[in-house]
Design a protein around this motif. Structure first.
Motif, PDB file in Angstrom:
ATOM      1  N   HIS A 186      19.714   1.808  -5.915  1.00  0.00           N
ATOM      2  CA  HIS A 186      20.407   3.094  -5.981  1.00  0.00           C
ATOM      3  C   HIS A 186      19.504   4.313  -5.789  1.00  0.00           C
ATOM      4  N   HIS A 187      18.196   4.128  -5.926  1.00  0.00           N
ATOM      5  CA  HIS A 187      17.293   5.278  -5.806  1.00  0.00           C
ATOM      6  C   HIS A 187      16.075   4.907  -4.948  1.00  0.00           C
ATOM      7  N   PRO A 188      16.324   4.645  -3.655  1.00  0.00           N
ATOM      8  CA  PRO A 188      15.227   4.221  -2.776  1.00  0.00           C
ATOM      9  C   PRO A 188      14.120   5.258  -2.634  1.00  0.00           C
ATOM     10  N   ASP A 189      14.448   6.546  -2.847  1.00  0.00           N
ATOM     11  CA  ASP A 189      13.412   7.578  -2.774  1.00  0.00           C
ATOM     12  C   ASP A 189      12.392   7.412  -3.893  1.00  0.00           C
ATOM     13  N   LEU A 190      12.869   7.098  -5.102  1.00  0.00           N
ATOM     14  CA  LEU A 190      11.959   6.877  -6.228  1.00  0.00           C
ATOM     15  C   LEU A 190      11.208   5.552  -6.052  1.00  0.00           C
ATOM     16  N   TRP A 191      11.890   4.570  -5.518  1.00  0.00           N
ATOM     17  CA  TRP A 191      11.248   3.275  -5.255  1.00  0.00           C
ATOM     18  C   TRP A 191      10.082   3.459  -4.283  1.00  0.00           C
ATOM     19  N   ALA A 192      10.293   4.281  -3.255  1.00  0.00           N
ATOM     20  CA  ALA A 192       9.243   4.537  -2.269  1.00  0.00           C
ATOM     21  C   ALA A 192       8.056   5.256  -2.903  1.00  0.00           C
ATOM     22  N   LYS A 193       8.329   6.137  -3.853  1.00  0.00           N
ATOM     23  CA  LYS A 193       7.238   6.841  -4.552  1.00  0.00           C
ATOM     24  C   LYS A 193       6.380   5.843  -5.331  1.00  0.00           C
ATOM     25  N   MET A 194       6.996   4.843  -5.943  1.00  0.00           N
ATOM     26  CA  MET A 194       6.248   3.840  -6.696  1.00  0.00           C
ATOM     27  C   MET A 194       5.413   2.966  -5.764  1.00  0.00           C
ATOM     28  N   LEU A 195       5.961   2.620  -4.624  1.00  0.00           N
ATOM     29  CA  LEU A 195       5.203   1.837  -3.650  1.00  0.00           C
ATOM     30  C   LEU A 195       3.998   2.620  -3.133  1.00  0.00           C
ATOM     31  N   ALA A 196       4.167   3.941  -2.988  1.00  0.00           N
ATOM     32  CA  ALA A 196       3.044   4.780  -2.542  1.00  0.00           C
ATOM     33  C   ALA A 196       1.927   4.786  -3.578  1.00  0.00           C
ATOM     34  N   LEU A 197       2.287   4.784  -4.870  1.00  0.00           N
ATOM     35  CA  LEU A 197       1.271   4.724  -5.923  1.00  0.00           C
ATOM     36  C   LEU A 197       0.576   3.363  -5.923  1.00  0.00           C
ATOM     37  N   GLN A 198       1.336   2.311  -5.655  1.00  0.00           N
ATOM     38  CA  GLN A 198       0.740   0.983  -5.583  1.00  0.00           C
ATOM     39  C   GLN A 198      -0.322   0.925  -4.487  1.00  0.00           C
ATOM     40  N   ALA A 199      -0.105   1.671  -3.428  1.00  0.00           N
ATOM     41  CA  ALA A 199      -1.023   1.641  -2.288  1.00  0.00           C
ATOM     42  C   ALA A 199      -2.311   2.420  -2.519  1.00  0.00           C
ATOM     43  N   LEU A 200      -2.381   3.201  -3.601  1.00  0.00           N
ATOM     44  CA  LEU A 200      -3.609   3.955  -3.877  1.00  0.00           C
ATOM     45  C   LEU A 200      -4.769   2.981  -4.101  1.00  0.00           C
ATOM     46  N   PRO A 201      -5.939   3.240  -3.519  1.00  0.00           N
ATOM     47  CA  PRO A 201      -7.078   2.317  -3.673  1.00  0.00           C
ATOM     48  C   PRO A 201      -7.870   2.587  -4.963  1.00  0.00           C
ATOM     49  N   ASN A 202      -8.765   1.633  -5.249  1.00  0.00           N
ATOM     50  CA  ASN A 202      -9.782   1.821  -6.287  1.00  0.00           C
ATOM     51  C   ASN A 202      -9.204   1.910  -7.691  1.00  0.00           C
ATOM     52  N   LYS A 203      -8.294   0.984  -8.002  1.00  0.00           N
ATOM     53  CA  LYS A 203      -7.707   0.907  -9.340  1.00  0.00           C
ATOM     54  C   LYS A 203      -8.345  -0.255 -10.101  1.00  0.00           C
ATOM     55  N   PRO A 204      -8.436  -0.162 -11.445  1.00  0.00           N
ATOM     56  CA  PRO A 204      -8.995  -1.270 -12.228  1.00  0.00           C
ATOM     57  C   PRO A 204      -8.171  -2.551 -12.101  1.00  0.00           C
ATOM     58  N   THR A 205      -6.859  -2.383 -11.957  1.00  0.00           N
ATOM     59  CA  THR A 205      -5.978  -3.528 -11.746  1.00  0.00           C
ATOM     60  C   THR A 205      -4.845  -3.096 -10.834  1.00  0.00           C
ATOM     61  N   GLU A 206      -4.359  -4.022 -10.033  1.00  0.00           N
ATOM     62  CA  GLU A 206      -3.235  -3.725  -9.154  1.00  0.00           C
ATOM     63  C   GLU A 206      -1.896  -4.001  -9.832  1.00  0.00           C
TER      64      GLU A 206
END
Length: 244
Positions: A186-206
């Motif tokens: 129901h909220h693909p725009d918010l879902w896309a925002k979360m996927l963009a955060l997942q794509a950020l590099p250099n995190k302690p855990t994915e």
């Protein structure tokens, strides 16, 4: 909401109501959109009609600020924080408790807080500070089911309970599958925002939660949709058998 209903029905003293809205980013609420709509366009206006003022609290920092913040010290220095950990949510600490605590410190010392804990939540009730925090739900013997019914009777039941048995930020790592599925559908725009955060590099855990990345959750839902589509297509194209 059930606490406020009880306060009004029983003539309990009531000052201002504080609602803390955790923000995803500067322009996007962290509330599930249906619940935010309910809070701002149903609940707060209803309280105003009862003569109750609502103070909206927000921290200066957001979820995105927290996730993308660079770690300054320790073995992970130089990395970004990434998704908050289950059970150690920095968002709860920084974006919710902090603005509430700051607001409370400005209140008179003899202020009593009404905390919305039901009579059947004994473990949580035991943590209330004697005299400074009380539960009207416990005082009037209202359990969780009773609180639900009070809100339903007053037209103050959030629509979120139509697809979930709990309420949390749309990015909560404790979100159950049906909550994530609702966001996905129901909220693909918010879902896309979360996927963009997942794509950020250099995190302690994915990991997004205790066991999966957000990409893995996305892949699971896409696979489910593919299986459903395949099954429906196969059924629709099946030729009827000869009735003779």
């Amino acid at each position: 909401m059930a606490t406020l209903i009880l306060a009004r029905r029983h003539g309990e003293p009531l000052g201002k109501v504080a609602y803390c809205e955790v923000m995803f980013d500067r322009d996007t609420s962290g509330e599930v959109p249906e619940h935010r709509e309910f809070i701002h366009h149903t609940a707060i206006p209803k309280l105003k009609s009862w003569g109750i003022e609502t103070v909206i609290l927000r921290d200066a920092t957001t979820y995105v600020d927290n996730v993308s913040q660079t770690i300054k010290r320790g073995p992970k220095a130089g990395m970004i924080r990434g998704f908050p950990l289950c059970g150690r949510c920095a968002i709860q600490r920084d974006c919710k408790k902090r603005p509430i605590s700051r607001w409370i410190r400005r209140l008179p010392e003899d202020t009593v807080q009404y905390i919305g804990i039901a009579s059947d939540e004994q473990e949580r009730l035991a943590r209330l500070r004697n005299g400074k925090q009380i539960s009207l739900l416990d005082k009037y013997g209202v359990d969780e089911a009773g609180a639900y019914e009070l809100c339903r009777q007053e037209g103050l039941l959030s629509p979120i309970y139509g697809f979930s048995d709990r309420n949390g930020c749309f990015f909560c790592p404790n979100a159950k599958t049906q909550e994530l599925r609702h966001l996905y559908e129901h909220h693909p725009d918010l879902w896309a925002k979360m996927l963009a955060l997942q794509a950020l590099p250099n995190k302690p855990t994915e990991l997004f939660n205790r066991s999966r990345t957000f990409e893995e959750i996305d892949a699971q839902f896409r696979q489910m949709d593919g299986c459903i589509h395949t099954a429906v297509t196969a059924k629709d194209t099946e030729r009827p058998r000869d009735a003779s």
